[in-house]
Write a protein that holds these residues in place. Structure first.
Motif, short mmCIF file in Angstrom:
data_model
loop_
_atom_site.label_atom_id
_atom_site.label_comp_id
_atom_site.label_asym_id
_atom_site.label_seq_id
_atom_site.Cartn_x
_atom_site.Cartn_y
_atom_site.Cartn_z
N SER A 37 34.97 53.67 41.66
CA SER A 37 33.57 54.06 41.87
C SER A 37 32.89 53.11 42.83
N GLY A 38 33.60 52.06 43.28
CA GLY A 38 33.00 51.11 44.20
C GLY A 38 33.27 49.71 43.72
N ALA A 39 33.33 48.78 44.64
CA ALA A 39 33.61 47.40 44.25
C ALA A 39 32.40 46.81 43.57
N VAL A 40 32.62 45.95 42.61
CA VAL A 40 31.55 45.28 41.88
C VAL A 40 31.62 43.81 42.26
N GLU A 41 30.56 43.31 42.82
CA GLU A 41 30.51 41.91 43.19
C GLU A 41 30.26 41.08 41.94
N ALA A 42 30.84 39.88 41.96
CA ALA A 42 30.65 39.01 40.81
C ALA A 42 29.23 38.51 40.77
N SER A 43 28.66 38.44 39.60
CA SER A 43 27.32 37.91 39.45
C SER A 43 27.44 36.53 38.85
N VAL A 44 26.44 35.71 39.16
CA VAL A 44 26.51 34.34 38.66
C VAL A 44 25.99 34.24 37.25
N ASP A 53 38.41 35.48 35.86
CA ASP A 53 38.49 34.87 37.19
C ASP A 53 39.14 35.81 38.19
N GLY A 54 39.49 37.01 37.74
CA GLY A 54 39.97 38.03 38.67
C GLY A 54 41.41 37.88 39.12
N ARG A 55 42.17 36.98 38.49
CA ARG A 55 43.55 36.78 38.98
C ARG A 55 44.46 37.82 38.30
N PHE A 56 44.27 39.07 38.70
CA PHE A 56 44.99 40.16 38.07
C PHE A 56 46.31 40.39 38.78
N GLN A 57 47.29 40.89 38.01
CA GLN A 57 48.59 41.19 38.60
C GLN A 57 48.49 42.36 39.56
N ASN A 58 47.74 43.36 39.17
CA ASN A 58 47.61 44.54 40.00
C ASN A 58 46.15 44.66 40.39
N ARG A 59 45.86 44.40 41.69
CA ARG A 59 44.46 44.37 42.11
C ARG A 59 44.02 45.64 42.79
N THR A 60 44.83 46.70 42.66
CA THR A 60 44.37 47.96 43.23
C THR A 60 43.21 48.48 42.40
N ALA A 61 42.43 49.39 42.99
CA ALA A 61 41.20 49.85 42.35
C ALA A 61 41.50 50.50 41.01
N SER A 62 40.71 50.14 40.04
CA SER A 62 40.85 50.75 38.72
C SER A 62 39.82 51.86 38.58
N THR A 63 40.12 52.77 37.70
CA THR A 63 39.20 53.88 37.46
C THR A 63 38.44 53.59 36.18
N LEU A 64 37.16 53.46 36.27
CA LEU A 64 36.35 53.18 35.08
C LEU A 64 35.06 53.96 35.24
N THR A 65 35.17 55.27 35.09
CA THR A 65 33.99 56.11 35.25
C THR A 65 33.19 56.13 33.97
N GLY A 66 31.93 56.48 34.11
CA GLY A 66 31.08 56.63 32.94
C GLY A 66 30.56 55.33 32.41
N ALA A 67 30.69 54.26 33.14
CA ALA A 67 30.20 52.98 32.64
C ALA A 67 29.61 52.20 33.80
N ASP A 68 28.57 51.44 33.45
CA ASP A 68 28.04 50.49 34.41
C ASP A 68 28.80 49.19 34.21
N VAL A 69 29.43 48.71 35.24
CA VAL A 69 30.30 47.55 35.10
C VAL A 69 29.64 46.35 35.74
N SER A 70 29.63 45.28 34.98
CA SER A 70 29.16 44.01 35.51
C SER A 70 30.32 43.04 35.45
N TYR A 71 30.48 42.29 36.50
CA TYR A 71 31.62 41.38 36.59
C TYR A 71 31.09 39.97 36.76
N THR A 72 31.42 39.11 35.80
CA THR A 72 31.04 37.71 35.90
C THR A 72 32.31 36.91 36.09
N THR A 73 32.33 36.18 37.19
CA THR A 73 33.53 35.40 37.46
C THR A 73 33.32 33.97 37.00
#
Lengths: 652, 307
Positions: free
Chosen positions: A611-618, A208-228
């Motif tokens: 690498s850029g913000a990832v929007e949540a997908s449904v 649900d994205g309720r992270f303690q530290n919401r600054t940008a994380s570094t996650l190179t080399g991967a395609d990231v999908s975010y489901t909220t």
């Protein structure tokens, strides 16, 4: 098809498309050419107007083509991803958040259950053969809350993956996504460095994205999908702050402070019940407006409760309100009086110390010989303060301790006694820290000592007094325990004859020995607790928590030889009790959430990555492939076609 | 009878190259309708007069000149008949030069090309003792150099033509009316024009559609006007009419060029039919064609000039 960065592409389109159209029509300032007569041209134009709509289209075909090029580029810029089978050999990582907010019931049964269902769907796709041709894709399961953990390493066995998902427990811990990123980093960096498409990694974050530290994380080399998971209309209010302090004027009274916040879109009208044991001390009204403007802090109310301290009993605060998250509606606070320490003196006989210690001690001072201490024959587990007179213990005690002409075996600390006739003259104290609680009202200017030892202190030690040979009184904190070092034998000084000596020992009893009783203590889920055990015989501590949770320290817990053990991090909030032989102050441990970020249940729709913000997908889609290259190629083709059209003598 | 040749003007090369002039000596303006002139010239007239060429007989009546009685016929028929002879007459040649601003266009320039044609035709007519008149159809009134006869008038002609400047002009219909008003006599009329008149040209030519005129309409256009694709027109342009500053904004496309050409063909066909119906000869030429070829070959083929 979906897009990873649609907002950026829309912003770029909002700027580029109007600019292109404006430039195109500005460019169309026509060149004036004289001709003999426009007679025949007018007739030709008139004939053309028969097919006016089509001709208008042909006249603006260049503009249309340029717009198509721009649209293709903008679509590529939006990083489109297409649903499709995963590439052969793709590795998938399923990252599941099991923090406190994931226990919210707005998404029934809970958000964590929903996230697990989504994870199982992903695993189904892995196992159905739709993912990849030939070599199946492997997957790994990671769970994260206060810490991240690999629940299941990479495997193609879907049964193992399912079991891993099912085994993720709910917790009341805070959510730290950076911990999951740190865990993933070695894998993604490898994928990034090899550049081999077969090694590409798909990371699915279910949270649900309720992270303690919401600054940008570094996650190179991967395609990231975010489901909220979770609804923005989740209803929750909770206790978000809790503390206590002694009344400075009356040590038998304590002030407890609590703050309640309402994160819901509904007004909150309820009560906060304050109990001690079975007794209800207060019922305080809570009346908070709705949290309608999400950019503003949530409406809050603060409460102060003043109580007499009679016994070491937990204080319970409960919000009488049913909402989507229950764990932040109740909080416990362990209260304790500032009791005098129970002191043990390890000495061959030092009447000065024994008499001086009685001043601030609770009850009789237990005197044991160094031999008895070494052999462990003396029962000292109930002692709050150990004083070593000329005897350095083989292991660091688990309680506060004072050393005269001795030192505990702490890394970086060394005490060397002066022997024989070396420097037999009297040494005076050259300077001392008047303001330190141990030396308050203590004058050392007339203190003389013979043959003080040499102290080599670690960097984190505090020097409290010095002579010409170096530090002579120092304080060191080690694993939550305070050690006071006096580098000379009081019997080889005139200090016991001075008023300052009993004052000093009283300060020691109050400042050092009394630290075991804090006014209000609680732990947060994810934090470890280090209860003391008998320094020699007992090395295990067991606690039972809410719902029958059992926490047990391990024999090989670091520091077990020092008299303290470390419990595993708390998973749930509530009261944990131990029937083992631990000091009374450690018999009950309170664990509370008390965290605004977790109590605010609004799901975060965007995952910030470098690498850029990832929007949540449904919905989660396995095997998504970025297809921006196709759009870039289309843009290039259209551009070449537009060049060809433009270079013709007659423009279309 | 031909006039004696005069010394050629050294500036005549611009409008009338000497070589062309020498070849034009053998050519004369031809009239499809034989029209009577006022003077005796090198023209076979339909009138019966006093020349050496026998034309016909008629019965003798009292009072006829006995010198023209055919005595051989009397000997055979024992009756008196009078011989009749063809009368030679000169030809009036009027050359109408459209010198409006629309003619000052093209590469080669239409006006210059028309001047060259006018000089060539005028020379041929003057060399054969015809009466030649030049009219410049520009300005509020047409300018004229009329009643010229003989080769010695060639320099005047060339000066006149050279001094013609393009001007605003009046509609062609008005110009033709003005001409017919100033030239009531019979003769050949050669109109040199681009015929890009925004009025109804069929109506404009009507004043010339008189029995006394043998009209040749020479339609001149620049290559850029017959095929816009070879000109400097590309893309989006605003065409400015040289005559009336009218503006036509176009985007040059193959479709538009195709329609333009079709329109031009239709326009030419309309003009041709209008000329045919009015008994006029219609001749079309581009200014890219050398004047020498046009005059020595095509004008002969089209019957404008002949030996």
């Amino acid at each position: 098809m979906s897009f990873l960065t649609p907002i950026i592409a829309l912003i770029a389109a909002g700027i580029a498309v109007p600019a292109l159209i404006a430039l195109y029509f500005l460019k169309r300032r026509r060149r004036r050419v004289p001709v003999g007569s426009t007679l025949l041209w007018s007739r030709a134009l008139r004939d053309l107007r028969v097919n006016a709509p089509f001709q208008r289209l042909r006249r603006n075909l260049l503009l249309l083509m340029q717009l198509l090029v721009l649209i293709a580029l903008l679509l590529a810029f939006a990083r489109p991803v297409a649903r499709g089978t995963a590439r052969q050999g793709t590795r998938v990582v399923i990252v599941v958040d099991h923090s406190a907010s994931m226990n919210a019931t707005d998404t029934p049964p809970t958000r964590l259950d929903r996230a697990k269902q989504d994870a199982l769907k992903l695993i189904d796709e892995l196992g159905s053969g739709r993912a990849g041709r030939g070599a199946p894709s492997s997957a790994m399961v990671i769970s994260f809350a206060h810490q991240a953990r690999v629940v299941q390493p990479f495997t193609t066995d879907t049964a193992l993956l399912r079991a891993a998902i099912a085994s993720i427990p709910p917790t009341d811990q805070v959510s730290r996504f950076d911990q999951a990123v740190s865990l993933l980093d070695p894998f993604t960096k490898h994928a990034s460095q090899t550049g081999d498409t077969a090694e590409s990694m798909l990371v699915y974050v279910l949270s649900d994205g309720r992270f303690q530290n919401r600054t940008a994380s570094t996650l190179t080399g991967a395609d990231v999908s975010y489901t909220t998971v979770g609804e923005p209309t989740a209803n929750n209010a909770g206790i978000v702050a809790l503390s206590a302090r002694h009344d400075p004027a009356d040590p038998t009274r304590i002030h407890a402070f609590a703050r309640v916040s309402n994160f819901s879109r509904n007004t909150l009208k309820t009560t906060l019940t304050v109990q001690r044991g079975d007794q209800t001390l207060r019922v305080l009204p809570v009346d908070l407006p709705a949290h309608t403007r999400t950019d503003d802090p949530a409406p809050s109310s603060s409460f102060q409760i003043t109580l007499p301290l009679t016994e070491q009993t937990p204080l319970r605060l409960h919000l009488d309100h049913r909402d989507d998250l229950a764990c932040d509606n109740t909080a416990h606070l362990m209260l304790s009086t500032p009791a005098q320490p129970r002191v043990a003196l390890v000495s061959d006989g030092n009447p000065f110390l024994a008499r001086a210690l009685r001043t601030g001690a609770d009850g009789a001072v237990v005197v044991v010989s160094p031999k008895e201490y070494r052999e462990g024959t003396a029962e000292l587990s109930d002692r709050d303060l150990l004083v070593f007179d000329g005897h350095s213990p083989g292991s660091t005690p688990g309680v506060d301790s004072v050393y005269f002409a001795a030192a505990p075996p702490i890394v970086g600390l060394r005490y060397v006694a002066q022997a024989g006739e070396d420097d037999a003259g009297a040494h005076a104290v050259l300077s001392w820290r008047h303001e330190h609680p141990l030396l308050r009202h203590v004058l050392l200017d007339n203190v003389l000592m013979i043959r003080p030892g040499r102290l080599s202190l670690p960097t984190h030690a505090q020097t409290l007094a010095t002579t010409r040979t170096g530090p002579v009184i120092a304080s060191i904190g080690d694993e939550g325990v305070q050690h006071i070092l006096i580098a000379f034998d009081v019997r080889e000084s005139n200090w016991p004859m001075q008023v300052g000596f009993p004052v000093f020992m009283s300060n020691v009893a109050r400042y050092v020995g009394g630290r075991g009783s804090k006014p209000g203590v609680y732990y947060r889920p994810g934090q470890p607790a280090s209860p003391p055990v008998s320094p020699v015989s007992r090395r295990v501590a067991r606690y039972t928590g809410p719902g029958g949770i059992t926490l047990e320290s391990l024999d090989d817990t670091p520091g077990a030889s020092s008299g303290r053990v470390t419990l595993p991090p708390f998973l749930r909030t509530g009261l944990y009790h131990s029937d083992e032989d631990v000091p009374d102050a450690w018999r009950l441990l309170a664990v509370n959430l008390v965290d605004e970020i977790e109590s605010d249940l609004r799901p975060v729709r965007r995952l910030s990555l470098h690498s850029g913000a990832v929007e949540a997908s449904v919905s989660t889609i396995l095997g998504r492939t970025e297809v921006w290259r196709a759009f870039a190629f289309a843009a290039l083709s259209l551009l070449m076609l537009e060049w060809w059209v433009y270079t013709r003598r007659a423009h279309l | 009878m031909t006039d004696t040749a005069t010394q050629p003007d050294p500036h005549a090369d611009e409008l009338l190259p000497p070589r062309l002039a020498r070849r034009l000596d053998r050519l004369d303006v031809i009239s499809r309708k034989i029209l009577s002139g006022k003077l005796q010239g090198e023209r076979r007239s339909k009138k019966r007069g006093r020349s050496v060429e026998f034309a016909d007989y008629r019965p003798y009546v009292h009072g006829d000149d006995l010198r023209f009685v055919d005595w051989n016929l009397y000997a055979r028929l024992d009756r008196f008949f009078l011989k009749l002879f063809m009368e030679e007459e000169d030809l009036s040649v009027s050359i109408l030069l459209d010198s409006t601003r629309s003619m000052d266009y093209g590469t080669p320039n239409k006006l210059w090309h028309a001047k060259q044609l006018a000089a060539a035709v005028g020379y041929a007519a003057l060399a054969h003792s015809n009466r030649v008149h030049f009219y410049s159809l520009a300005g509020p009134r047409i300018e004229a150099l009329a009643g010229l006869r003989g080769r010695r008038q060639v320099p005047r002609v060339l000066d006149f033509l050279r001094d013609i400047e393009p001007g605003p002009g009046q509609p062609l219909r008005e110009a033709c009316r003005s001409f017919t008003g100033s030239q009531p006599g019979k003769g050949v009329v050669i109109l040199l024009s681009d015929l890009l008149d925004k009025g109804d040209l069929t109506v404009a030519l009507t004043p010339l559609a008189l029995d006394r005129y043998d009209v040749y309409v020479v339609h001149l256009l620049a290559p850029q006007e017959t095929d816009p694709a070879i000109g400097e027109l590309t893309g989006d342009v605003a065409l400015v009419d040289l005559e009336d500053d009218d503006l036509a904004e176009i985007t040059l496309t193959p479709g538009l060029i195709k329609r333009y050409k079709a329109g031009l063909e239709s326009y030419r066909e309309t003009l041709r039919l209008a000329c045919v119906r009015r008994g006029m000869a219609y001749v079309f030429s581009e200014t890219s064609m050398p004047v020498e070829d046009l005059v020595l070959r095509y004008f002969r083929e089209w019957g404008v000039l002949g030996p």
